[in-house]
Scaffold this motif. Structure first.
Motif: not given
Length: 338
Positions: A73-80
């Protein structure tokens, strides 16, 4: 999030967008640099965590399953986050178009509420492990944790899906703005959604940890070092809630209730919008803090880090890890999975 209906200059014809809602150049620089720093910290920490979790042959506890999904979940948001940084560093202009704005808003809410619910699941698993160690053995299985995790993903994704099909950009003073970064929805229906999404997992997490603290104070068979580790885990998760999630939801509630009030001044609206942007930026800090939860909450994560950074002591670390794993398999040692 709001489908744009009118520009700031139309809302407040006697005020400029800078005085009523636009970010100052100083604010933009601060936000831009902040997002870059959080991106670097969170990307490194969660990439390392995901790499360690993926190299493990088997995930031995439900807590590890929930932490694995939390890292995703964290990585899915970090990318933006680089997109948000670019928005601010270009003076509040969104150069990426409509679809990336929708995706950025969608991932923002999916990450935030997925993180909140996975932290609540970790708290629930810790409660069962400490307070009902023996009776919960049949329930606390990795398979059940995966089923719960995928169910939460489905729930959060479906709930936030409307953000992907509604207009999210508009023109303000000749610049394209992304509404989630500029001015979020201020309707009463958003207030209800806010309460329903945040209150249950927050109350559940707080309740679980209060029960755990009470159990530890009454005395358990945990060793003092494990009790300290348990308290550190509890303190860290509650710290993440207080710093990353609670300010945003309190600010959003205030924003929704006050922003459309007929007697509120333009300057007060600007302060509400700034507070909303500031607390929104704090929510992404959970991505940089969550690796600390993995460190305290996942036994195999700690063991892998020891092997990674202390290769000259790999034999000792491996032996220690084996002893802890053997201890875990007894019913009473379920309490030691902090």
């Amino acid at each position: 999030m709001d489908t744009p209906t009118m520009e700031v200059t139309a809302l407040f014809p006697n005020q400029s967008s800078e005085s009523c809602g636009g970010e100052s150049s100083t604010e933009n620089v601060i936000f831009g640099v902040y997002y870059i720093l959080v991106f670097l910290l969170a990307l490194n920490g969660n990439s390392l965590a995901l790499w360690i979790f993926s190299r493990q042959r088997g995930i031995s506890s439900p807590a590890n399953v929930f932490l694995l999904h939390l890292a995703i979940a964290d990585l899915s948001y970090i990318i933006i986050l680089p997109l948000r940084a670019t928005y601010h560093l270009t003076g509040g202009h969104w150069p990426f178009g409509e679809v990336p704005c929708r995706v950025a808003g969608f991932l923002f809410y999916v990450n935030m509420y997925a993180s909140i619910y996975f932290l609540a699941c970790v708290a629930g698993d810790r409660y069962l492990a400490v307070v009902h160690a023996v009776r919960s053995l049949k329930v606390r299985r990795p398979l059940y944790a995966h089923i719960a995790s995928f169910s939460l993903w489905a729930l959060v994704t479906v709930s936030m899906a409307p953000l992907l099909v509604s207009q999210q950009t508009s023109e303000v003073d000749g610049m394209t703005v992304c509404r989630q970064l500029y001015r979020e929805k201020a309707s009463r229906s958003a207030l209800i959604s806010l309460a329903v999404a945040f209150t249950p997992p927050f109350v559940a997490t707080l309740s679980f940890y209060l029960f755990i603290i009470r159990s530890l104070r009454r005395g358990t068979r945990l060793e003092p070092a494990l009790k300290l580790k348990a308290l550190c885990t509890i303190g860290l998760v509650l710290f993440i809630y207080v710093v990353c999630f609670l300010p945003y939801h309190a600010s959003r509630a205030t924003y929704i209730l006050a922003y459309s009030h007929p007697g509120i001044s333009c300057q007060s609206r600007r302060r509400l919008m700034l507070a909303n942007r500031l607390t929104s930026s704090l929510t992404c800090m959970n991505g940089a803090l969550d690796p600390l939860v993995y460190l305290f909450g996942a036994e195999k994560f700690r063991g892998s880090l020891k092997k990674l950074f202390c290769r000259d002591k790999a034999g000792v670390s491996g032996a220690t890890s084996g002893e802890l794993k053997g201890t875990h398999e007894s019913s009473l040692s379920a309490k030691s999975e902090f």
